[in-house]
Design an enzyme around this catalytic site. Sequence first.
Site, PDB file in Angstrom:
ATOM      1  N   GLU A 124      -1.570  21.013  -5.555  1.00 26.89           N
ATOM      2  CA  GLU A 124      -0.178  20.632  -4.470  1.00 26.89           C
ATOM      3  C   GLU A 124      -0.307  21.359  -3.665  1.00 26.89           C
ATOM      4  OE1 GLU A 124       1.786  18.840  -5.645  1.00 26.89           O
ATOM      5  OE2 GLU A 124       1.738  19.135  -8.198  1.00 26.89           O
ATOM      6  N   ASP A 267      -4.673  10.071 -11.601  1.00 26.18           N
ATOM      7  CA  ASP A 267      -4.293   9.232 -10.548  1.00 26.18           C
ATOM      8  C   ASP A 267      -4.742   9.534  -9.929  1.00 26.18           C
ATOM      9  OD1 ASP A 267      -2.981  11.254 -10.367  1.00 26.18           O
ATOM     10  OD2 ASP A 267      -0.482  10.623 -10.201  1.00 26.18           O
ATOM     11  N   GLU A 360       9.695   8.180 -16.674  1.00 25.58           N
ATOM     12  CA  GLU A 360       8.601   9.012 -16.270  1.00 25.58           C
ATOM     13  C   GLU A 360       7.845   8.356 -17.241  1.00 25.58           C
ATOM     14  OE1 GLU A 360       8.068  10.788 -13.028  1.00 25.58           O
ATOM     15  OE2 GLU A 360       8.636  12.700 -14.375  1.00 25.58           O
ATOM     16  N   GLU A 381       5.855   6.766  -5.888  1.00 25.22           N
ATOM     17  CA  GLU A 381       4.397   5.292  -5.672  1.00 25.22           C
ATOM     18  C   GLU A 381       4.819   4.268  -6.495  1.00 25.22           C
ATOM     19  OE1 GLU A 381       3.569   9.098  -7.017  1.00 25.22           O
ATOM     20  OE2 GLU A 381       5.482   8.601  -7.542  1.00 25.22           O
TER      21      GLU A 381
END
Length: 775
Positions: A124, A267, A360, A381
Amino acid sequence: MIIRKAAFFLVLATIVFASDDPKDSENAKSSIRFTPKLISSYREKVRRMFYHAYDGYLNHAFPLDELKPITCVGQDTWGSFSLSLIDALDTLLVMGNNTEFRRAVTLVLEKVRDDANVNVSVFETNIRVVGGLISAHMLAGRHKDLVKEWKGYPCDGPLLKLAVKMADRLMPAFNTDTGMPYGTVNLKYGVHKDETPITCTAGVGTFIIEFGTLSRLTGDDKYEKVALKALDALWSTISPIGLVGNHINVQTGQWTATDSGIGAGVDSYLEYLAKGSYLFRRPSLMKQFHEHATSINKHVRKGDWFMWVSMAKGAVSLPIFQSLEAFWPGTLTMVGDVQDASRIMLQYSEIIRKYGFPPEFYNIHNEEPVDKRSAFPLRPEMVESLMYLYRATKDETWLELGAEIVDAIESSARTKCGYATINNVKEHNIEDRMESFFLAETTKYLYLLFDPENFIHSKGDQARIFKSSKNLTCILYGGGYIFNTEAHPVDPGMLDCCSIQAKREQEVGEKEVSTGDHLEKRNLTEKGGEKYYENQYGKKEELIQYEVDEKMKAEAEKKKAEEKSQQAMDKVRTFLMRAYLKDEAKQRNGESSDSAKQLLDQLLKAYPNHTQELENVNKEALYLFEEQQHLNDIRDIVKDIPIPDLFCNGCSYPLHEIVDSVALRVMMADIYEYHIYPNRKVKFHHGPVCWLEETPRIEDDYKNEPPSVHTDKWNSALFDSDMVVLSNFLGDDDIEEIRKFGFKYLLAPGYKNIDRRIGGQNIALKRKKAWYYEV
């Protein structure tokens, strides 16, 4: 009710802004005609959405990481970086607000620390902080007034310096047996001795964009090396059917969670293989993406949905869709498979039509959100893929879906000071959090979807020619921006402006031109070699005669003379300081000496036109002499201090010696016990190494050493051999070699030559079928 309301407003807008041209209506692919006026209205709606959230953060949460939009207070979430502000920097520039960007940069440089005693996510921190700072640094140069005080731009600047510091704080995480990084690091102390070695796949493979960009901008290849080494190690662990798991032990390379898919935990690894190949011209990364995509289509894909399966056998383990998976159509669009991407996105759009937001987790078989996993934290996304698809197809279906998401967010997530997470997509109730990616990604992608003329969408027909501090001529801001997974755009042209590789390529090009081009060395035949040379350079009698610019010549000579003068003054300063030291030493012995004065008098007499310069140099020499003398005095005083006789009970370690290393303490204890103390006849106690009133040190529980990447033992197949460089483009034979090497995996057909050089137009042409795998 909310969805019906959103649809009603969309239909109403269509009636108000409908085009009168019947041909336009016939060509429209969506149920709504998006006229320029309607597109503009949604762009402004997104702009207002961003500023409502941005102002709410600054007014109620800054300098903490994120806003709690219901209670209107702040909270730290990822490391106390003022994260939402860093994430919003480049969005301000995308929306054209240079004034606020300048103010925000000042706040970031004042408030953000890189050395806080806090444990942070390596993943992150990289994508949000390092990526955000790099992108803001790069885009700032589009406006000369923003960077006019940043010396060395684009290869240097305060934001880039801060990004380097942050990346350096993350580097100890890569010091593992495999080269894959730990998931967590303490910014101040490094990796804790008890830190878990288990990290998700995305946490290993999502560094090449940011770290590679840092290496190219700074000329230090260590960042790119560690990122590629991690990818090497990850690639070596794929299953026999070409899949990766979800979590891996970074010390052993053993998989600890073997479910495979394209969603959470995996991802951005797949995303970075494709984007890294474009950005850094590395065909092997695209080949790896190609193999993964083939295996995913064979084992993970069921129709137009993607399940979670066993990485070894391909058996379905979890029949769910995750909102994070919605990045996949956008990535497929980038690599040219637009038709397949469109088909997948139309499948996903069913969820948007039904709930307004993707949950989610969505159970594919039951066709409903998974209980307790039905939230939507305003993720980007889905709109990211919509942006790519609309840019590639101009199909207004994607605008319509984007408009529905804008209206759903505005009607369900807006609070008095920001936008809140949707707690349940069925009920549209909210919870008190606004993640920083709402400012970095969601609003940015929505804005770009409805702003077709934004500079981010440049096709490479406009650019800025720039001379870097390393004397390299570069093409900047020509388009082809590559977004990191936090939607921070990277300018490919700037990478070729600062990197070591760019310098080598330019030197190769200059060498070829200065020797008459390497084509001249070939056997010139009637097939065109001689004609090519004449076209490039003209015949001998037609060669250009260059004139000497007398003004520039005089300035160069003046600068050269000044440099020589400065070198001479440096030597004079050194001699004067030595003379003062010599005088001082003799005076201490009772002798008289004024060699410094004599030297200065001789210089003033010999160079009367440089009196002021010599007097200034003498003052500097006196200052250096006094500083050196002060140090000598301290040394003399310390020599006379007796060694203390007080020792801790049962200890043989000298209390007046302080060292950090335990091993060094043991060695020092032995030296004092067997050599120094006996010779000095000092009494001491035998016993273990200890320290009077010493408390355990935090540092002793951490490893804070980055991996050594500049040794013979360090190797990375990706770094060492896999790169297509601009010098390969010299001549038809070389281009043919690139094709054999695999350059076809980097760019779709239809690109202009300038696009290949500056990374322009990275959205490939629409295809009737996939070009790199079987659908």
